[in-house]
Design an enzyme around this catalytic site. Structure first.
Site, PDB file in Angstrom:
ATOM      1  N   GLY A  95       0.825  -1.199   0.000  1.00 35.07           N
ATOM      2  CA  GLY A  95       0.000   0.000   0.000  1.00 35.07           C
ATOM      3  C   GLY A  95       0.855   1.243   0.000  1.00 35.07           C
ATOM      4  N   GLY A 123       4.938  -1.117   1.987  1.00 32.78           N
ATOM      5  CA  GLY A 123       4.772  -0.238   3.143  1.00 32.78           C
ATOM      6  C   GLY A 123       4.945  -0.959   4.465  1.00 32.78           C
ATOM      7  N   GLU A 146       9.184  -4.673  -6.023  1.00 31.40           N
ATOM      8  CA  GLU A 146       8.893  -3.429  -6.743  1.00 31.40           C
ATOM      9  C   GLU A 146       9.366  -3.395  -8.192  1.00 31.40           C
ATOM     10  OE1 GLU A 146       8.464  -2.511  -2.456  1.00 31.40           O
ATOM     11  OE2 GLU A 146       9.969  -3.571  -3.636  1.00 31.40           O
ATOM     12  N   ASP A 154      11.469   1.307  -2.380  1.00 35.45           N
ATOM     13  CA  ASP A 154      11.494   2.717  -1.972  1.00 35.45           C
ATOM     14  C   ASP A 154      11.063   2.977  -0.535  1.00 35.45           C
ATOM     15  OD1 ASP A 154       8.796   2.125  -2.283  1.00 35.45           O
ATOM     16  OD2 ASP A 154       8.292   4.093  -3.088  1.00 35.45           O
TER      17      ASP A 154
END
Length: 363
Positions: A95, A123, A146, A154
């Site tokens: 998320g 997240g 990712e 990230d």
């Protein structure tokens, strides 16, 4: 436009595309109940409460968690912070990825204990891996997938991944390799391993500690860890491959990594090559440089670097295409542009890492 506005725009887009497919099948409850913030004894407890969507984060949840952690940091009657998820499947499957909250976890002045029971990605990694203590269970599944959607790890991935033993972090970042159960501990991501059904007892014992120091908390976690026998004798899944992982992923470029995988020719190497060939070439090059540079950066500087990369991805093609192929249409056939590593120029990569002047992230 200042960096915060730019970043929130990035977050809104992430939230829209990631949750679009979930909203078709899941009724969304009142967001006030999506995260529970409680004080029990000397412990502040954060409970991610969206089990139907694997406790995926929303921006609204982050906006509640951030000020509460700040408040608990300043509260002399709060001695530690515990974060956990509800349900049987996930701690947090992803998320929203908010660098401000992740940075706060990484610099938290109070002992921070993440109970990463179940799927931990995106997240969820940001809300756990930078904390003082990370408790994995036999249900934990950890991954950084990712590059499969045109992004890069990230959530401070540029900081913690290159600091894992050998080149494990590079394998995780570039291939999305999944670690399960005790392997999450053996890879250096978790600090402790405790049986899932023992977590309620552990939480009660943590809450019962009187004015605990990090040493007191570590002693309690160690006692639970030592009592956990599940998979104790099982060999680390990457043990037999570590020599080649350390050699192959030490290469200076993605092209060289691909060449070394081909030259190795083992089933393990061929499997990683097959996976890498499906990833965004742009994301692979960004992620490799991200880890190489992040290895010698402070956490704050890593977040600034990753903010610059997020803006580059928002300007590009692959992030939108990756989300379409993996999360929306689910055809698993992204059409990357450029389509080959050799077509992603060094000049392009350099530009993605350049400072943004007044628009740079300010933590």
């Amino acid at each position: 436009m200042n960096s915060l506005v730019c970043y929130l725009r990035y977050q809104r887009h992430l939230l829209y595309v990631v949750f679009l497919h979930l909203q078709k099948t899941c009724k969304h409850t009142d967001s006030a109940a999506d995260v529970l913030l409680q004080k029990k004894g000397g412990a502040g407890i954060i409970t991610l409460n969206r089990p139907k969507v694997l406790n995926a984060l929303s921006l609204r949840m982050i906006q509640q968690i951030y000020p509460q952690i700040k408040a608990w940091e300043q509260d002399p009657e709060t001695f530690l912070i515990i974060i956990k998820g509800t349900g049987e499947k996930a701690f947090c499957a992803g998320g929203d990825k908010n660098q401000f909250c992740t940075f706060l976890v990484g610099t938290c002045k109070k002992p921070y204990v993440a109970l990463i029971d179940g799927i931990t990605m995106g997240g969820g990694v940001g809300l756990s891996v930078h904390g003082h203590f990370r408790v994995a269970t036999e249900k934990t599944v950890f991954a950084m997938p990712e590059t499969a959607i045109g992004l890069f790890p990230d959530v401070g991935g540029g900081y913690f991944l290159p600091r894992l033993p050998g080149k494990i972090g590079y394998l995780l970042a570039l291939t999305g390799f999944r670690l399960k159960g005790r392997d999450v501990l053996k890879a250096g991501i978790a600090t402790h391993f405790v049986e899932s059904e023992k977590l309620p007892d552990l939480e009660k014992d943590l809450i019962a500690l009187k004015s605990p120091s990090k040493e007191n908390i570590a002693d309690l976690l160690n006692s639970y860890h030592m009592q956990t026998k599940i998979d104790q004798e099982k060999e680390f899944i990457l043990d037999e491959h570590m020599e080649k992982i350390n050699s192959i992923f030490a290469a200076n470029s993605m092209e060289e990594i691909v060449q070394k995988l081909k030259q190795d020719g083992s089933p393990f190497a061929m499997k990683q090559l097959e996976t890498i060939n499906k990833m965004s070439p742009t994301s692979l090059k960004l992620a490799l440089r991200q880890l190489r540079e992040g290895a010698s950066m402070s956490l704050q500087d890593v977040f600034t670097m990753e903010y610059r990369l997020s803006q580059a991805c928002m300007r590009g093609h692959d992030f939108y295409e990756g989300v379409r192929a993996v999360l929306i249409d689910k055809d698993q056939s992204p059409r990357w542009k450029p389509a080959a590593l050799e077509e992603v120029s060094d000049e392009f990569v350099d530009n993605c890492f350049k400072p943004l002047g007044n628009n740079d992230l300010k933590l």
